[in-house]
Enzyme design. Sequence first.
Site, mmCIF file in Angstrom:
data_model
loop_
_atom_site.group_PDB
_atom_site.id
_atom_site.type_symbol
_atom_site.label_atom_id
_atom_site.label_comp_id
_atom_site.label_asym_id
_atom_site.label_seq_id
_atom_site.Cartn_x
_atom_site.Cartn_y
_atom_site.Cartn_z
ATOM 1 N N HIS A 135 0.825 -1.215 0.000
ATOM 2 C CA HIS A 135 0.000 0.000 0.000
ATOM 3 C C HIS A 135 0.859 1.265 0.000
ATOM 4 C CE1 HIS A 135 -3.263 2.670 1.824
ATOM 5 N NE2 HIS A 135 -3.871 2.105 0.807
ATOM 6 N N LYS A 141 3.295 4.401 -1.273
ATOM 7 C CA LYS A 141 3.315 5.315 -2.409
ATOM 8 C C LYS A 141 4.629 6.076 -2.387
ATOM 9 C CE LYS A 141 -1.375 4.914 -1.754
ATOM 10 N NZ LYS A 141 -2.021 4.307 -0.574
ATOM 11 N N ASP A 201 16.610 10.237 -8.483
ATOM 12 C CA ASP A 201 18.049 10.381 -8.239
ATOM 13 C C ASP A 201 18.439 10.349 -6.768
ATOM 14 O OD1 ASP A 201 18.372 10.600 -10.960
ATOM 15 O OD2 ASP A 201 18.573 12.777 -10.975
ATOM 16 N N HIS A 231 -9.388 11.248 1.362
ATOM 17 C CA HIS A 231 -8.459 10.115 1.322
ATOM 18 C C HIS A 231 -7.126 10.423 2.001
ATOM 19 C CE1 HIS A 231 -5.940 6.986 -0.858
ATOM 20 N NE2 HIS A 231 -6.947 6.267 -0.434
ATOM 21 N N LYS A 269 -4.239 10.959 4.794
ATOM 22 C CA LYS A 269 -3.893 10.299 6.051
ATOM 23 C C LYS A 269 -2.920 11.222 6.785
ATOM 24 C CE LYS A 269 -4.049 6.968 2.569
ATOM 25 N NZ LYS A 269 -5.434 6.743 2.471
ATOM 26 N N ASP A 317 -0.228 20.045 17.850
ATOM 27 C CA ASP A 317 0.375 21.143 18.621
ATOM 28 C C ASP A 317 1.158 22.155 17.786
ATOM 29 O OD1 ASP A 317 -0.720 19.996 20.830
ATOM 30 O OD2 ASP A 317 1.161 19.312 21.723
#
Length: 511
Positions: A252, A254, A259, A429, A431, A436
């Site tokens: 899952h 991404k 380079d 979608h 996350k 603080d």
Amino acid sequence: MKRWIGAMKKIFQRVVVVSLSLLIQLVVFALMIWKFQDENDVLAAILILISVVVALVIIDKNTNPAYKIAWLIPILLFPVFGGLMYLMLGGNRLSQRQKRKMEQVESRLRENLPQDPGVAGRLVEQDPDAAIQSAYIRSSCGCPIYADTVTVYYPLGDDAYPAMLEALKQAEKFIYLEYFIIGEGVMWEGILEILKHKAAQGVDVRVMYDDFGCITVLPMGYKKQLEAWGIQCCVFGPYIPIVSARLNNRDHRKLLIVDGKVGFTGGINLADEYINQKLRFGHWKDNAIELRGSAVWSMTVMFLTLWDYVRGTEDTIPALQPPAPAPEGKGCVQPYTDNPMDDEPVGGGVYMNLITRANKYIHIMTPYLIIDYGMTQSLVNAAKSGVEVIILTPHIPDKWYVHAVTRAHYEVLVEGGVKVYEYTPGFLHSKVFSVDGKFATVGTVNLDYRSLYLHFENGVFLWEADCVRDVEQDFQETMAQSQEVTREDCRSTSIFVRLGRAVLRVFAPLM
């Protein structure tokens, strides 16, 4: 005629064929056992004994209690074949050969990611709470913290996409892409054209995608097509018609790396809905973060070690490391990875540490809110202690049954002082944890069992970094487009809906 052809294509899609094959295997298996146990009392007794032993093993395992309950209920209801079902489908089981290979992945990752003691030492002096979080990440997955990385936060995939294209165009040595979903369309075609051009120039271009994530959006045999264009390709976890617990573990993550100097991660996959070129569930609210500097090396090593595991190769990783950049960037940046095979839920650990160390506020964006008792109590305890706890979830779901379980968690949180909002324009979608005004984490880790315990995931922990304020600003702007879930909303839910959600909630860890 066109409708008929379209319907036939859907019926014979690989995902349908493989899924039906798996279902048929399970049904035939259950019927065979059911028939034989009726005719053979000894066999029935042996199968029940197996279920009892399996139930005891599940109880004894050091894993999430919700996952235990989700398996114990069907085993108790169907003791004849429940235990065998768990042996076939439950948990994270690897062969000895795979265990050795996975241990090598972690070992090589740690070997190639030494911690600069000066950075760690200064963090202890500047912010002990940040140092504790960083030490946890370093201890759990071997990823160090860096102090010379510039960060840019993109509140939408629409914003990140042009920056990703520009970074790809600048590639001189290598391009590494690892995504759960790559789907044909505007977004992928724009990236693919650059990849083909760079591969023709001699740039080392590699693409790794999850087979289950891409099974409905990429044609069969797409790996061969990419390699015909000079692009190396790995397919993670082939979705094959053989019942196995290994189908639980998906890639899952991404990652887009250029380079070893520029890296992108976040919630967005490489498909048109992530940049709102295709509307599936209203407006798609997602995000990405760009890193430039030393911390990108952690992302590079994450990619290479898993690539070598899947591909069966062994890169000379140190030779690919770029020269150390000139010190830039504010605060500290720590990319991290979560391997479901090591029994350490790093993503969940990062979230829990942020919750327990908050003094002013905890602001969360998540597409799914399927949390266990421990995290629920931690959020409620924080709210009761005077910390502002606000959670944003989608109003328009991508999966109705998962959204029903998400809403099943609202009441206890709201009654405990946590504020919950739903993003009304569409599907959220992102996350994100923003804490603080000095801590944040952006990545791929959802607040559900699969993401926290079963999938390969990654994220970035941020302390006083350039983009921490931007993360919080995005949260505030998203909340302004959301509607609050009140106590009255929770209490007015009908008894039938509550019962349905309760059933789904029990089996949520298996979804």
